[in-house]
Design a protein around this motif. Structure first.
Motif, short mmCIF file in Angstrom:
data_model
loop_
_atom_site.label_atom_id
_atom_site.label_comp_id
_atom_site.label_asym_id
_atom_site.label_seq_id
_atom_site.Cartn_x
_atom_site.Cartn_y
_atom_site.Cartn_z
N MET A 173 2.29 -7.14 12.06
CA MET A 173 2.01 -7.61 10.71
C MET A 173 2.50 -6.57 9.70
O MET A 173 2.22 -5.39 9.83
N GLU A 174 3.23 -7.02 8.72
CA GLU A 174 3.78 -6.14 7.70
C GLU A 174 2.73 -5.87 6.63
O GLU A 174 2.06 -6.77 6.16
N LYS A 175 2.59 -4.61 6.24
CA LYS A 175 1.62 -4.24 5.21
C LYS A 175 2.17 -4.62 3.84
O LYS A 175 3.31 -4.33 3.52
N ILE A 176 1.34 -5.29 3.06
CA ILE A 176 1.71 -5.65 1.70
C ILE A 176 1.23 -4.53 0.79
O ILE A 176 0.06 -4.15 0.79
N LEU A 177 2.17 -3.97 0.03
CA LEU A 177 1.86 -2.83 -0.84
C LEU A 177 1.34 -3.32 -2.19
O LEU A 177 1.95 -4.16 -2.83
N ASP A 178 0.22 -2.74 -2.61
CA ASP A 178 -0.24 -3.01 -3.96
C ASP A 178 0.22 -1.86 -4.87
O ASP A 178 0.93 -0.94 -4.42
N HIS A 179 -0.16 -1.91 -6.15
CA HIS A 179 0.35 -0.91 -7.09
C HIS A 179 -0.16 0.50 -6.76
O HIS A 179 0.55 1.48 -7.00
N ILE A 180 -1.32 0.64 -6.18
CA ILE A 180 -1.83 1.96 -5.79
C ILE A 180 -1.00 2.53 -4.64
O ILE A 180 -0.62 3.70 -4.66
N ASP A 181 -0.72 1.71 -3.62
CA ASP A 181 0.13 2.15 -2.51
C ASP A 181 1.49 2.62 -3.03
O ASP A 181 2.01 3.64 -2.59
N ARG A 182 2.05 1.86 -3.96
CA ARG A 182 3.36 2.23 -4.52
C ARG A 182 3.28 3.55 -5.27
O ARG A 182 4.18 4.38 -5.19
N LYS A 183 2.19 3.76 -6.00
CA LYS A 183 2.00 5.03 -6.72
C LYS A 183 1.88 6.19 -5.72
O LYS A 183 2.44 7.26 -5.94
N ILE A 184 1.15 5.97 -4.64
CA ILE A 184 0.98 7.01 -3.62
C ILE A 184 2.34 7.36 -3.01
O ILE A 184 2.71 8.54 -2.91
N ILE A 185 3.09 6.35 -2.61
CA ILE A 185 4.39 6.59 -1.99
C ILE A 185 5.33 7.28 -2.97
O ILE A 185 6.02 8.24 -2.62
N SER A 186 5.35 6.83 -4.22
CA SER A 186 6.22 7.46 -5.22
C SER A 186 5.87 8.93 -5.41
O SER A 186 6.75 9.80 -5.44
N ALA A 187 4.58 9.21 -5.53
CA ALA A 187 4.15 10.60 -5.73
C ALA A 187 4.51 11.46 -4.53
O ALA A 187 4.99 12.60 -4.69
N LEU A 188 4.30 10.95 -3.33
CA LEU A 188 4.61 11.73 -2.13
C LEU A 188 6.12 11.87 -1.90
O LEU A 188 6.56 12.86 -1.32
N GLN A 189 6.91 10.91 -2.36
CA GLN A 189 8.37 11.07 -2.29
C GLN A 189 8.83 12.20 -3.19
O GLN A 189 9.74 12.95 -2.85
#
Length: 156
Positions: free
Chosen positions: A1-17
């Motif tokens: 099952m593919e995880k659906i990213l919400d805006h918080i997940d996207r913020k986390i990934i952006s910050a960690l990138q």
């Protein structure tokens, strides 16, 4: 099952990138969560394979690899076994930084680093040309890198 990213997940990934060394307290502040739920989200993103690891970006030239070469490889055959053997062989070559299976007239695109033209010549003759299954190779040398991104564009 593919995880659906919400805006918080996207913020986390952006910050960690941007900075994989962020302390959890700083990350949680940037994304608007308290540290415990933020840590839980990071763990979920790691478990889902969206965050695959953390590493340092280093200056290639400062470490003695001032030359970048793109090598287009044409294989003798495009069978599953040939591709597996080729992939295993180039994985063992530490100067190969990237290897891509391509469409078009060339089967494989490699990004190779070298200390000098002589070092690349040695790499070609002693390592890459000994990989079985290669029909033809063409090399292009990078004069300079104009754009290089580490961060994927995350859109809502």
């Amino acid at each position: 099952m593919e995880k659906i990213l919400d805006h918080i997940d996207r913020k986390i990934i952006s910050a960690l990138q941007r900075n994989g060394r962020l302390r959890m307290a700083d990350l949680s502040e940037q994304v608007g969560l308290s540290p415990t739920p933020c840590a839980r989200r990071v763990a979920q993103l790691e478990d889902a394979g969206l965050i695959q690891g953390y590493s340092a970006r280093v200056d290639q030239a400062a470490l003695g690899f001032s030359v970048t070469i793109f090598v287009m490889v044409e294989l003798e055959r495009q069978s599953r076994d040939t591709l597996k053997e080729f992939e295993a062989a180039v994985r063992a070559l530490d100067q190969v930084m990237e290897c891509h299976l391509m469409t078009g007239s060339r089967d494989i695109l490699l990004r190779v680093v070298a200390a000098s033209l002589a070092d690349f010549d040695r790499f070609l003759e002693e390592e890459l040309m000994r990989v079985p299954g290669i029909r033809n190779m063409r090399s292009s040398f990078t004069l300079r890198t104009m754009v290089q991104r580490q961060e994927l564009p995350l859109r809502p």
